[in-house]
Scaffold this motif. Structure first.
Motif, PDB file in Angstrom:
ATOM      1  N   GLN A 196       0.765  -1.066   0.073  1.00 53.84           N
ATOM      2  CA  GLN A 196      -0.233   0.022  -0.001  1.00 53.84           C
ATOM      3  C   GLN A 196       0.698   1.129   0.099  1.00 53.84           C
ATOM      4  O   GLN A 196       0.609   2.197  -0.658  1.00 53.84           O
ATOM      5  N   SER A 197       1.939   1.245   0.669  1.00 54.19           N
ATOM      6  CA  SER A 197       2.875   2.709   0.759  1.00 54.19           C
ATOM      7  C   SER A 197       3.543   2.636  -0.403  1.00 54.19           C
ATOM      8  O   SER A 197       3.773   3.780  -0.881  1.00 54.19           O
TER       9      SER A 197
ATOM     10  N   PHE B 273       1.486   4.097  -2.937  1.00 53.35           N
ATOM     11  CA  PHE B 273       1.001   5.635  -2.935  1.00 53.35           C
ATOM     12  C   PHE B 273       2.310   6.593  -2.988  1.00 53.35           C
ATOM     13  O   PHE B 273       2.038   7.671  -3.566  1.00 53.35           O
TER      14      PHE B 273
ATOM     15  N   GLU C 271      -5.416   0.426  -1.467  1.00 52.18           N
ATOM     16  CA  GLU C 271      -4.830   1.114   0.127  1.00 52.18           C
ATOM     17  C   GLU C 271      -5.985   0.500   0.980  1.00 52.18           C
ATOM     18  O   GLU C 271      -5.731  -0.011   2.171  1.00 52.18           O
TER      19      GLU C 271
END
Length: 117
Positions: free
Chosen positions: A44-45, A48, A90
């Motif tokens: 997810q990070s 992003f 996310e």
């Protein structure tokens, strides 16, 4: 008085250098990881952060005047799609959401590059 020159000490010096080089190469090959142990899976990070970097690239492209008017509209649409895909990945971390977000980011980056004047 100098000792007589002989081929034997020269051979030993060469053999020592060869042994040192072989030992270093052997040690370095022991440190090499096999290809199956290293995986790069999106999280997810990372998705992003990739979006933030691509968004900054798009802003820089628009601010520098490299995009035409139609390109800016397509770029804004690709930005919106990438942002929504990353948010979906996310919020709901599934494999297909990561795949969709990765594809949307690739399309966003391609749109940045193809719409230049």
């Amino acid at each position: 008085m100098k000792p007589p020159a002989s081929a034997f000490p020269f051979f030993l010096r060469r053999a020592r250098h060869v042994c040192v080089v072989c030992g270093v190469l052997t040690a370095l090959t022991a440190c090499h990881a096999s290809m199956n142990t290293v995986t790069v899976a999106p999280t997810q990070s990372t998705l992003f952060y990739t979006y933030l970097i691509a968004h900054g690239m798009a802003r820089g492209s628009v601010m520098s005047g490299e995009q035409n008017v139609a390109g800016v509209l397509r770029l804004a649409n690709a930005d919106k799609n990438a942002f929504l895909s990353v948010l979906t990945a996310e919020r709901f971390p599934k494999k297909q959401n990561f795949y969709a977000a990765s594809n949307a980011l690739v399309l966003f980056l391609q749109e940045i590059d193809t719409n230049r004047k």
